[in-house]
Design a protein around this motif. Structure first.
Motif, PDB file in Angstrom:
ATOM      1  N   ILE A  73       5.180  10.803   1.659  1.00 29.56           N
ATOM      2  CA  ILE A  73       4.772   9.509   0.871  1.00 29.56           C
ATOM      3  C   ILE A  73       4.855   8.350   2.075  1.00 29.56           C
ATOM      4  O   ILE A  73       6.021   7.987   2.373  1.00 29.56           O
ATOM      5  N   MET A 103      -0.526   4.889   9.061  1.00 34.91           N
ATOM      6  CA  MET A 103      -0.635   3.747   8.158  1.00 34.91           C
ATOM      7  C   MET A 103      -0.883   2.616   9.018  1.00 34.91           C
ATOM      8  O   MET A 103      -0.343   2.275  10.212  1.00 34.91           O
ATOM      9  N   LEU A 113       0.705  11.869   0.026  1.00 37.80           N
ATOM     10  CA  LEU A 113      -0.104  13.216   0.710  1.00 37.80           C
ATOM     11  C   LEU A 113       0.681  14.415   0.428  1.00 37.80           C
ATOM     12  O   LEU A 113       2.079  14.535   0.140  1.00 37.80           O
ATOM     13  N   THR A 153       4.682   4.174   2.540  1.00 35.40           N
ATOM     14  CA  THR A 153       4.572   3.006   1.539  1.00 35.40           C
ATOM     15  C   THR A 153       4.876   1.783   2.570  1.00 35.40           C
ATOM     16  O   THR A 153       5.674   1.927   3.616  1.00 35.40           O
ATOM     17  N   GLN A 177       0.845  -1.102   0.044  1.00 35.57           N
ATOM     18  CA  GLN A 177       0.078   0.210  -0.167  1.00 35.57           C
ATOM     19  C   GLN A 177       0.962   1.091  -0.039  1.00 35.57           C
ATOM     20  O   GLN A 177       2.041   1.270   0.324  1.00 35.57           O
ATOM     21  N   MET A 178       0.188   2.251  -0.267  1.00 40.46           N
ATOM     22  CA  MET A 178       0.993   3.480  -0.757  1.00 40.46           C
ATOM     23  C   MET A 178       0.060   4.616  -0.431  1.00 40.46           C
ATOM     24  O   MET A 178      -0.900   4.787  -1.070  1.00 40.46           O
ATOM     25  N   LYS A 179       0.514   5.753   0.189  1.00 43.79           N
ATOM     26  CA  LYS A 179      -0.398   7.016   0.515  1.00 43.79           C
ATOM     27  C   LYS A 179       0.742   8.008  -0.006  1.00 43.79           C
ATOM     28  O   LYS A 179       1.575   8.333   0.702  1.00 43.79           O
TER      29      LYS A 179
END
Length: 204
Positions: free
Chosen positions: A188, A73, A46, A190, A42-44
């Motif tokens: 970011i 996360m 922002l 991850t 998963q990755m955000k």
């Protein structure tokens, strides 16, 4: 799946969830195996445009959204790696603008905090910002990152603490709009699957 060996056609039954197809160790037949590590789970990506600054010459929590656990996360498995990367837009002033940074993590909704895994041996230090300019019209971009090995699958909250330079003005993040537009900094987050990965860390 049908394949041929020395006895003729053989049928390979379906595997289980998230298994992948591979050749067996003797290179004689296909088989299902667990996926190896290195996958991005998963990755955000922002951003924030809050104009914040930390100028105190003592360690303390930075302002929202860096220093209050907003960076979050929930990992999918224990033993995985959460990597957090920062791209901060800092501006100068008539004095030195400087700050050092360290990172902490909480897995119990902020009741207890500890230094992240990647920097637990050196007080959580993860980076610094240092610039001198004649006015706030000149900005710099400060990059740094850290990683943390998950010990559970609870929500992981991260926060940045800072230490401002004595006599300096802090880091002045997102505070110069004179070049046009609103400055934005980016974060970011991850999660990387580490199953079967050969991962090492240490001093160069």
């Amino acid at each position: 799946i049908l394949y041929r060996d020395g006895s003729g056609l053989q049928r390979l039954a379906k595997g289980t969830a998230e298994q992948v197809l591979a050749m067996n160790s003797g290179a004689t037949a296909p088989e299902w195996i667990a996926q190896s590590g290195g996958r991005t789970l998963q990755m955000k990506a922002l951003y924030f445009d809050d104009a914040i600054n930390y100028g105190s010459a003592t360690w303390g929590d930075h302002s929202h959204p860096l220093g209050d656990g907003t960076i979050q996360m929930t990992p999918k498995a224990t033993g995985n790696l959460i990597e957090v990367k920062f791209d901060l837009h800092c501006c100068g002033g008539s004095t030195w603008q400087s700050a050092q940074y360290r990172a902490a993590v909480s897995t119990d909704s902020g009741s207890n905090w500890s230094y992240v895994t990647s920097n637990s041996s050196d007080g959580g230090a993860i980076g610094a910002h240092d610039i001198y300019n004649e006015s706030k019209t000149v900005s710099s971009t400060t990059y740094f990152s850290f990683w943390h090995t998950t010990a559970n699958t609870n929500l992981h909250m991260f926060k940045i603490q800072a230490f401002g330079r004595t006599g300096g003005g802090g880091d002045h993040i997102n505070q110069s709009g004179e070049a046009g537009g609103q400055e934005r900094s980016r974060v970011i987050i991850t999660e990387i699957d580490m199953t079967g990965s050969d991962f090492t860390s240490g001093a160069l």
